[in-house]
Design an enzyme around this catalytic site. Structure first.
Site, mmCIF file in Angstrom:
data_model
loop_
_atom_site.group_PDB
_atom_site.id
_atom_site.type_symbol
_atom_site.label_atom_id
_atom_site.label_comp_id
_atom_site.label_asym_id
_atom_site.label_seq_id
_atom_site.Cartn_x
_atom_site.Cartn_y
_atom_site.Cartn_z
ATOM 1 N N ASN A 83 0.832 -1.203 0.000
ATOM 2 C CA ASN A 83 0.000 0.000 0.000
ATOM 3 C C ASN A 83 0.857 1.239 0.000
ATOM 4 O O ASN A 83 1.942 1.272 0.585
ATOM 5 C CB ASN A 83 -0.975 -0.008 1.184
ATOM 6 C CG ASN A 83 -0.400 0.656 2.421
ATOM 7 O OD1 ASN A 83 -0.386 1.886 2.534
ATOM 8 N ND2 ASN A 83 0.117 -0.144 3.338
ATOM 9 N N CYS B 86 6.060 5.492 8.876
ATOM 10 C CA CYS B 86 5.298 5.406 7.633
ATOM 11 C C CYS B 86 6.245 5.488 6.446
ATOM 12 O O CYS B 86 6.951 6.481 6.278
ATOM 13 C CB CYS B 86 4.251 6.512 7.507
ATOM 14 S SG CYS B 86 3.313 6.323 5.971
ATOM 15 N N THR C 119 5.102 -1.371 7.864
ATOM 16 C CA THR C 119 5.285 -2.144 6.631
ATOM 17 C C THR C 119 6.721 -2.066 6.094
ATOM 18 O O THR C 119 7.468 -1.146 6.408
ATOM 19 C CB THR C 119 4.321 -1.623 5.554
ATOM 20 O OG1 THR C 119 4.516 -0.211 5.435
ATOM 21 C CG2 THR C 119 2.887 -1.909 5.926
ATOM 22 N N GLY D 113 2.216 -7.644 12.318
ATOM 23 C CA GLY D 113 2.802 -8.063 11.051
ATOM 24 C C GLY D 113 2.345 -9.444 10.646
ATOM 25 O O GLY D 113 2.860 -10.449 11.123
HETATM 26 C C1 LIG Z 1 -3.857 0.080 3.852
HETATM 27 C C2 LIG Z 1 -2.942 0.228 5.029
HETATM 28 C C3 LIG Z 1 -2.828 1.473 5.648
HETATM 29 C C4 LIG Z 1 -1.972 1.637 6.740
HETATM 30 N N1 LIG Z 1 -1.905 2.864 7.357
HETATM 31 C C5 LIG Z 1 -1.107 3.012 8.458
HETATM 32 C C6 LIG Z 1 -1.066 4.254 9.159
HETATM 33 O O1 LIG Z 1 -1.763 5.213 8.827
HETATM 34 N N2 LIG Z 1 -0.230 4.361 10.234
HETATM 35 C C7 LIG Z 1 0.545 3.294 10.651
HETATM 36 O O2 LIG Z 1 1.277 3.429 11.636
HETATM 37 N N3 LIG Z 1 0.498 2.113 10.020
HETATM 38 C C8 LIG Z 1 -0.305 1.944 8.938
HETATM 39 N N4 LIG Z 1 -0.351 0.720 8.301
HETATM 40 C C9 LIG Z 1 0.487 -0.390 8.797
HETATM 41 C C10 LIG Z 1 -0.319 -1.329 9.684
HETATM 42 O O3 LIG Z 1 -0.835 -0.664 10.804
HETATM 43 C C11 LIG Z 1 0.565 -2.521 10.127
HETATM 44 O O4 LIG Z 1 1.657 -2.040 10.858
HETATM 45 C C12 LIG Z 1 1.090 -3.317 8.938
HETATM 46 O O5 LIG Z 1 0.095 -3.425 7.957
HETATM 47 C C13 LIG Z 1 1.568 -4.710 9.331
HETATM 48 O O6 LIG Z 1 0.527 -5.486 9.890
HETATM 49 P P1 LIG Z 1 -0.369 -6.531 9.037
HETATM 50 O O7 LIG Z 1 0.582 -7.418 8.293
HETATM 51 O O8 LIG Z 1 -1.187 -7.253 10.056
HETATM 52 O O9 LIG Z 1 -1.189 -5.719 8.119
HETATM 53 C C14 LIG Z 1 -1.202 0.538 7.206
HETATM 54 C C15 LIG Z 1 -1.334 -0.712 6.583
HETATM 55 C C16 LIG Z 1 -2.182 -0.879 5.502
HETATM 56 C C17 LIG Z 1 -2.298 -2.224 4.871
#
Ligand SMILES: Cc1cc2nc3c(=O)[nH]c(=O)nc-3n(C[C@H](O)[C@H](O)[C@H](O)COP(=O)(O)O)c2cc1C
Ligand SMILES: Cc1cc2nc3c(=O)[nH]c(=O)nc-3n(C[C@H](O)[C@H](O)[C@H](O)COP(=O)(O)OP(=O)(O)OC[C@H]3O[C@@H](n4cnc5c(N)ncnc54)[C@H](O)[C@@H]3O)c2cc1C
Ligand code: FES
Lengths: 264, 310
Positions: free
Chosen positions: B73, B134, B197, B247
């Site tokens: 993303n 970010c 990410t 994650g």
């Molecule tokens: C579409 C999307 C938007 C995200 N926006 C943010 C954000 O605004 N701030 C933030 O700290 N992390 C953001 N993240 C990261 C997630 O909070 C998380 O740290 C990351 O996706 C890893 O976890 P997951 O594998 O369970 O998704 C975003 C992730 C995705 C997929």
């Protein structure tokens, strides 16, 4: 809106790489409006991971020949997700989330509607045709595609619909873009609904501009596509520019007034 | 049996969650969007979309693409800005029993502090998650999360600006995540969350161009799980504050792995898109698992897999 395991009632190859899936999904059939979509889980493993957005093509309570607890989807095979959907069989279940988004708005006074479909943009317009017919509204559906095997055969449409087709290679119907078929019907219709590739919009806008110069302002609604991740309005993947700033196709759309998304 | 955890034990009133299952920033909006589908009051906590001082438009589209077992993303922190959040969202949260943390991102240390000050007064905000991670913005964001000195400076400024619990969210796009973690804890973080990410990309071979409008994006989902788990395992051994694991968590088994690696709580992100009830299912699954194992308190398994001499 719910998450539900729909039962596959049938899966039919209706043309080339296009499949018609009939599903038993009572809550979605009850709640759905034409133009809304579902987010479909294509498999049960981690690849493909995300759900795929698919328009609701028929809504049982309004569709002739369908039970009130049924919906239908039409799927064109593009990649792995849609390929998995094309292989579903009667008796399988399909994990759906929906109905999602804002659908088409048919105005109370409307008597004649023009539906303009590019490719599988046809899918949600047929649900709208069912709705229009139930309200005794006359329906013209113009369907265009690259080639004949991408055109949905007329036996899958409500018989009341006047269906005109064209193909870019001339293999079926008129040769050219579907928007070429519009002009005579723009004089006739009270409302116009468009769904298909973005490239359809500029010619439609030009035709409407010409019409507006003659003093005729025709309300047009367009259903947009965008890359989606959540389908629920949280991830902000699917945004489009509108007169009122960025809007989410999945939640604020997919149907917008043409004047919202195109200045003309 | 108890699933309760406190993510800011050193602070009054702390950050007490009824269970260790949170939903991650950017994947749950402002909490209201999923309310019709998920019993959100059951969640351990909700972290809202990354919030900046002024509203942001975010990056050009396409903003997401699927990769094997993953999601790229490049949303670019599109958000309504902290003042609109305090006006329109926080009053809704104030009526909820589930704690809501606000994820914040600034373009400078002063901006981070300013946002924290504005939130400090807001009813309905249970804590702050400081996003120094970010990957999708030019200024601020990850640039301060890859440098221990800058990361500590931002943490100290936020700490100074608010009495709310402060959790700092780390980026995995670094050589040595432990040194960043130590610096941030030294500057006063109550807790750490990791990971954000991983920077990645995808190319459309038909156009011969990067598919994402912003060229690169952040990778999330099951594809990153083993790396995130390793980082949690390393950081949990190095710092004395609670660590929140994020994650690729999709189910009870993966949640348990993070808890055993030393995470006091976990966050579910991308998996919510696949199944909105993932977090709720994990809450049930953890309860069932504890019962089967005859364990009465979830905290007993936190760090179970860490080296015994640590
Ligand atoms: C579409 C999307 C938007 C995200 N926006 C943010 C954000 O605004 N701030 C933030 O700290 N992390 C953001 N993240 C990261 C997630 O909070 C998380 O740290 C990351 O996706 C890893 O976890 P997951 O594998 O369970 O998704 C975003 C992730 C995705 C997929
Ligand atoms: C509101 C809406 C309604 C739709 N209705 C239908 C329908 O009724 N029937 C139908 O066959 N298709 C429909 N589509 C397109 C359909 O979602 C894609 O064809 C499908 O996601 C392709 O997935 P795949 O795994 O087969 O292809 P892949 O190309 O492997 O998919 C990879 C990724 O790209 C995304 N993607 C690929 N093509 C599109 C596209 N055109 N639009 C949005 N995302 C895309 C996929 O969702 C997936 O995340 C609709 C799209 C939207 C946004
Ligand atoms: S797809 Fe997530 S906001 Fe539209």
């Amino acid at each position: 809106m719910i998450r539900t395991d729909a039962l596959v009632l049938s899966n039919t190859a209706v043309a080339g790489d296009i499949f018609l899936l009939r599903l038993r999904a009572p809550e979605i059939a009850r709640d759905a409006a034409p133009g809304q979509f579902v987010e479909v889980r294509c498999g049960s493993t981690l690849a493909p991971l995300l759900r795929r957005p698919i328009s609701i093509h028929r809504i049982g309570p309004r569709a002739a020949g369908y039970a009130p607890d049924e919906i239908a989807l039409v799927i064109r095979v593009i990649g792995e997700g849609s390929r998995l959907l094309s292989r579903l069989r009667e008796g399988d279940t399909l994990d759906l989330l929906g109905p999602l988004g804002r659908g088409f708005r048919l105005f109370p006074g409307t008597r004649r509607v023009l539906l303009v479909a590019g490719g599988l943009g046809l899918a949600p317009l047929v649900a709208l045709a069912d709705e229009a017919i139930a309200h005794e509204v006359n329906v013209v559906l113009l369907g265009g595609a690259e080639t004949a095997c991408r055109i949905l055969p007329p036996q899958y449409l409500p018989p009341e619909v006047e269906y005109q087709v064209c193909t870019e290679d001339g293999s079926l119907g008129a040769c050219g873009m579907v928007t070429n078929l519009c002009p005579p019907y723009l004089e006739w219709a009270d409302q116009v609904f468009v769904c298909g590739p973005e490239a359809m919009l500029p010619p439609v806008v030009d035709q409407l501009r010409a019409l507006a110069q003659g003093g005729r302002r025709l309300p047009v609604q367009v259903s947009l596509e965008a890359r989606m991740a959540c389908g629920m309005g949280v991830c902000l993947s699917c945004v489009v520019e509108t007169r009122h700033g960025l809007k989410r196709v999945c939640r604020d759309g997919p149907v917008f007034d043409l004047t919202e998304v195109r200045v003309w | 049996m108890s699933l309760a955890v406190d993510l800011a034990p050193g602070r009054e009133p702390g950050l007490r969650l009824r269970n260790p299952v949170m939903v991650a920033s950017g994947t749950f909006g402002y909490g209201t969007e999923y309310a019709g589908l998920v019993d959100i009051q059951r969640l351990g906590a909700i972290v809202c979309k990354g919030t900046t001082l002024r509203p942001r438009r975010g990056n050009p589209t396409p903003r997401t693409a699927e990769t094997p077992a993953g999601l790229l993303n490049s949303i670019g922190l599109q958000n309504i800005g902290v003042r609109a959040l305090v006006r329109e969202k926080a009053p809704i949260w104030a009526k909820w029993s589930v704690p809501v943390l606000v994820n914040i991102a600034g373009e400078s240390t002063e901006e981070y502090a300013e946002i924290a000050r504005i939130l400090d007064e807001a009813p309905g905000v249970a804590g702050i998650e400081v996003n120094v991670s970010c990957p999708n913005v030019a200024a601020g964001g990850m640039t301060c999360g890859v440098d221990p000195v800058l990361a500590a400076e931002v943490t100290a400024a936020v700490r100074e600006a608010t009495t709310l619990p402060v959790m700092v969210k780390l980026t995995p796009n670094v050589t040595d995540i432990v040194s960043i973690a130590e610096a941030v804890v030294g500057a006063g973080a109550d807790a750490l969350s990791l990971v954000n990410t991983f920077v990645g990309m995808i190319i459309d071979i038909n156009t011969k161009k990067p598919l994402l409008g912003a060229v690169t994006g952040g990778l999330s989902g099951p594809a990153i799980r083993p790396i995130a788990l390793r980082m949690v395992y390393e950081v949990a051994q190095a710092v004395p504050v609670p660590v929140v694991g994020v994650g690729g968590i999709t189910d009870t088994v993966s949640a348990l792995q993070f808890l055993m690696a030393g995470a006091a709580a976990i966050q579910v992100g991308t998996a919510t898109f696949v199944d909105p009830n993932t977090a709720a299912d994990i809450i049930d699954g953890l309860g069932d698992w504890l019962e089967r194992e005859g364990i009465s308190d979830i905290r007993e398994i936190v760090g179970a897999a860490l080296p015994k001499d640590a």
